[in-house]
Design a protein around this motif. Structure first.
Motif, mmCIF file in Angstrom:
data_model
loop_
_atom_site.group_PDB
_atom_site.id
_atom_site.type_symbol
_atom_site.label_atom_id
_atom_site.label_comp_id
_atom_site.label_asym_id
_atom_site.label_seq_id
_atom_site.Cartn_x
_atom_site.Cartn_y
_atom_site.Cartn_z
ATOM 1 N N GLU A 299 -13.390 -5.899 -7.062
ATOM 2 C CA GLU A 299 -13.734 -5.452 -8.427
ATOM 3 C C GLU A 299 -14.931 -4.560 -8.460
ATOM 4 O O GLU A 299 -14.926 -4.324 -9.753
ATOM 5 C CB GLU A 299 -13.606 -7.143 -8.600
ATOM 6 N N ALA A 300 -15.666 -5.124 -7.625
ATOM 7 C CA ALA A 300 -17.112 -3.986 -7.856
ATOM 8 C C ALA A 300 -16.460 -2.220 -7.818
ATOM 9 O O ALA A 300 -17.208 -1.635 -8.672
ATOM 10 C CB ALA A 300 -17.540 -4.132 -6.799
ATOM 11 N N THR A 301 -15.684 -1.709 -7.361
ATOM 12 C CA THR A 301 -15.295 -0.237 -7.412
ATOM 13 C C THR A 301 -13.783 0.091 -8.029
ATOM 14 O O THR A 301 -13.885 1.086 -8.808
ATOM 15 C CB THR A 301 -15.359 -0.065 -6.136
ATOM 16 N N GLY A 302 -13.397 -1.133 -8.742
ATOM 17 C CA GLY A 302 -12.609 -0.810 -10.101
ATOM 18 C C GLY A 302 -11.445 -0.047 -8.528
ATOM 19 O O GLY A 302 -10.467 0.480 -9.563
ATOM 20 N N ILE A 303 -11.503 0.406 -7.871
ATOM 21 C CA ILE A 303 -10.589 0.800 -6.674
ATOM 22 C C ILE A 303 -9.329 -0.109 -5.914
ATOM 23 O O ILE A 303 -9.760 -1.229 -5.576
ATOM 24 C CB ILE A 303 -10.774 1.860 -5.656
ATOM 25 N N SER A 304 -7.896 -0.037 -6.046
ATOM 26 C CA SER A 304 -7.563 -0.960 -5.957
ATOM 27 C C SER A 304 -6.589 -1.396 -4.121
ATOM 28 O O SER A 304 -6.884 0.213 -3.753
ATOM 29 C CB SER A 304 -5.703 -0.890 -6.085
ATOM 30 N N TRP A 305 -6.646 -2.660 -3.847
ATOM 31 C CA TRP A 305 -6.415 -2.316 -2.886
ATOM 32 C C TRP A 305 -5.186 -1.548 -1.752
ATOM 33 O O TRP A 305 -4.047 -1.806 -3.024
ATOM 34 C CB TRP A 305 -6.413 -3.930 -2.469
ATOM 35 N N PRO A 306 -4.285 -0.887 -1.123
ATOM 36 C CA PRO A 306 -3.627 -0.711 -0.763
ATOM 37 C C PRO A 306 -2.787 -1.726 -0.444
ATOM 38 O O PRO A 306 -3.372 -2.968 0.522
ATOM 39 C CB PRO A 306 -4.314 0.290 0.614
ATOM 40 N N GLY A 307 -1.533 -1.500 0.031
ATOM 41 C CA GLY A 307 -0.408 -2.381 0.990
ATOM 42 C C GLY A 307 -0.015 -3.019 1.889
ATOM 43 O O GLY A 307 -0.333 -4.192 2.672
ATOM 44 N N ASN A 308 -1.210 -1.951 3.256
ATOM 45 C CA ASN A 308 -0.967 -2.614 4.524
ATOM 46 C C ASN A 308 -2.652 -2.231 4.852
ATOM 47 O O ASN A 308 -2.658 -1.022 5.877
ATOM 48 C CB ASN A 308 -0.565 -1.998 4.996
ATOM 49 N N PRO A 309 -3.658 -2.643 4.570
ATOM 50 C CA PRO A 309 -5.007 -2.151 5.620
ATOM 51 C C PRO A 309 -5.265 -2.417 6.670
ATOM 52 O O PRO A 309 -3.936 -3.149 7.207
ATOM 53 C CB PRO A 309 -5.945 -3.119 4.632
ATOM 54 N N PRO A 310 -6.077 -1.520 7.694
ATOM 55 C CA PRO A 310 -5.915 -2.217 8.659
ATOM 56 C C PRO A 310 -6.840 -3.780 8.878
ATOM 57 O O PRO A 310 -7.334 -3.796 8.105
ATOM 58 C CB PRO A 310 -7.254 -0.853 9.162
ATOM 59 N N PRO A 311 -6.559 -4.093 10.322
ATOM 60 C CA PRO A 311 -7.094 -5.676 10.356
ATOM 61 C C PRO A 311 -8.791 -5.071 10.260
ATOM 62 O O PRO A 311 -9.099 -4.066 11.041
ATOM 63 C CB PRO A 311 -6.630 -5.798 11.734
ATOM 64 N N SER A 312 -9.301 -6.867 10.207
ATOM 65 C CA SER A 312 -10.545 -6.625 9.722
ATOM 66 C C SER A 312 -11.317 -6.298 11.537
ATOM 67 O O SER A 312 -10.370 -7.481 11.781
ATOM 68 C CB SER A 312 -11.044 -7.803 8.767
ATOM 69 N N ARG A 313 -12.763 -6.117 11.182
ATOM 70 C CA ARG A 313 -13.433 -6.533 12.780
ATOM 71 C C ARG A 313 -14.604 -6.569 12.420
ATOM 72 O O ARG A 313 -15.307 -6.952 12.198
ATOM 73 C CB ARG A 313 -13.464 -5.402 13.226
ATOM 74 N N PRO A 314 -14.428 -8.713 12.132
ATOM 75 C CA PRO A 314 -15.681 -9.699 11.745
ATOM 76 C C PRO A 314 -16.743 -9.884 12.714
ATOM 77 O O PRO A 314 -17.649 -9.191 12.388
ATOM 78 C CB PRO A 314 -14.830 -11.266 11.616
ATOM 79 N N ASP A 315 -16.120 -9.544 14.290
ATOM 80 C CA ASP A 315 -17.006 -9.070 15.602
ATOM 81 C C ASP A 315 -17.975 -7.984 15.832
ATOM 82 O O ASP A 315 -18.890 -8.135 14.987
ATOM 83 C CB ASP A 315 -16.246 -9.689 15.979
ATOM 84 N N VAL A 316 -17.397 -7.037 15.054
ATOM 85 C CA VAL A 316 -18.540 -5.743 14.259
ATOM 86 C C VAL A 316 -19.203 -5.996 13.211
ATOM 87 O O VAL A 316 -20.137 -5.276 12.914
ATOM 88 C CB VAL A 316 -17.530 -4.091 14.507
ATOM 89 N N ALA A 317 -18.796 -6.365 12.267
ATOM 90 C CA ALA A 317 -19.170 -6.318 11.138
ATOM 91 C C ALA A 317 -20.319 -7.147 11.200
ATOM 92 O O ALA A 317 -22.119 -6.774 10.377
ATOM 93 C CB ALA A 317 -18.701 -7.159 9.908
ATOM 94 N N ALA A 318 -20.198 -8.866 11.836
ATOM 95 C CA ALA A 318 -21.190 -9.607 12.393
ATOM 96 C C ALA A 318 -22.740 -8.690 13.001
ATOM 97 O O ALA A 318 -23.263 -8.816 12.792
ATOM 98 C CB ALA A 318 -20.904 -10.636 13.040
ATOM 99 N N LEU A 319 -22.001 -8.431 14.263
ATOM 100 C CA LEU A 319 -22.977 -7.511 15.298
ATOM 101 C C LEU A 319 -24.258 -6.029 14.217
ATOM 102 O O LEU A 319 -25.323 -6.046 13.794
ATOM 103 C CB LEU A 319 -22.517 -6.893 15.779
ATOM 104 N N LEU A 320 -23.031 -5.289 13.615
ATOM 105 C CA LEU A 320 -23.788 -4.286 12.508
ATOM 106 C C LEU A 320 -24.993 -4.778 11.761
ATOM 107 O O LEU A 320 -25.382 -4.248 11.495
ATOM 108 C CB LEU A 320 -22.795 -3.639 11.576
#
Length: 212
Positions: free
Chosen positions: A167-188
């Motif tokens: 919504e913020a970028t106006g870019i649609s989401w792809p059909g098969n996005p890569p898996p998220s890494r919440p552990d890395v996101a939290a560390l960062l």
């Protein structure tokens, strides 16, 4: 007009954005970026821009030694909170014209990732293409288009709901996005409070773990 989850962000002053962010489950500084308010207030920025180089190099350890993420995260959280350096303003080249790329790269800078570090995390953690540091700058400046696949690859290590990014970028989401890494996101996110010296300490430990 910038809207997020039905809220007109243009109608909110800075104090309103700060109050709204927890209700949306977002970091306050991220909401400022999503609302197009860049640069974010000084107290919401990463502590030390000089730490960005070491944080960027962490990408390889977090990619190729995922079992080390909990130990490195614990080490980050154990370090004392140092005062903000007096010259901690973000580089002027990190200021971009409005556009979808500026939103995305602004979120990366919120995690104290410079162009080079963002490229490393994109290729490793995000399973995206290997882009040059200058190409990341071109994304932020609107000289390279932000594609759905790139957005999804970067989102792998951003703790932001995909619908909000779209919504913020106006870019649609792809059909098969890569898996998220919440552990890395939290560390960062937690690493953004480190000084350059502390970030180098984390990087040294990460390299030692890779050699062991």
């Amino acid at each position: 007009m910038i809207r997020l989850r039905g809220v007109d962000l243009d109608d909110l002053d800075p104090s309103g954005l700060r109050r709204l962010a927890p209700d949306l489950g977002l970091h306050r500084s991220d909401l400022f970026v999503l609302a197009g308010r860049r640069p974010v207030p000084a107290d919401l920025r990463p502590l030390d821009p000089a730490a960005s180089g070491a944080i960027g190099w962490l990408a390889w350890s977090l990619t190729y030694l995922p079992s080390a993420v909990p130990e490195l995260h614990d080490l980050i959280r154990s370090l004392p909170q140092e005062p903000r350096p007096p010259d901690a303003a973000p580089p002027r080249r990190w200021q971009y014209p409005d556009g979808p790329g500026a939103v995305l790269v602004g979120l990366l800078h919120n995690r104290n990732l410079d162009w080079s570090g963002a490229a490393k995390f994109l290729f490793g953690v995000g399973h995206g293409p290997m882009l040059s540091a200058s190409t990341i700058g071109m994304l932020g400046g609107g000289r390279k288009p932000l594609t759905p696949d790139l957005l999804a690859a970067f989102a792998t290590f951003l703790d932001i709901p995909p619908a909000d990014l779209s919504e913020a970028t106006g870019i649609s989401w792809p059909g098969n996005p890569p898996p998220s890494r919440p552990d890395v996101a939290a560390l960062l996110w937690d690493a953004r409070r480190l000084t350059a010296a502390q970030a180098e300490q984390i990087l040294a430990r990460a390299r030692a773990l890779r050699r062991s």
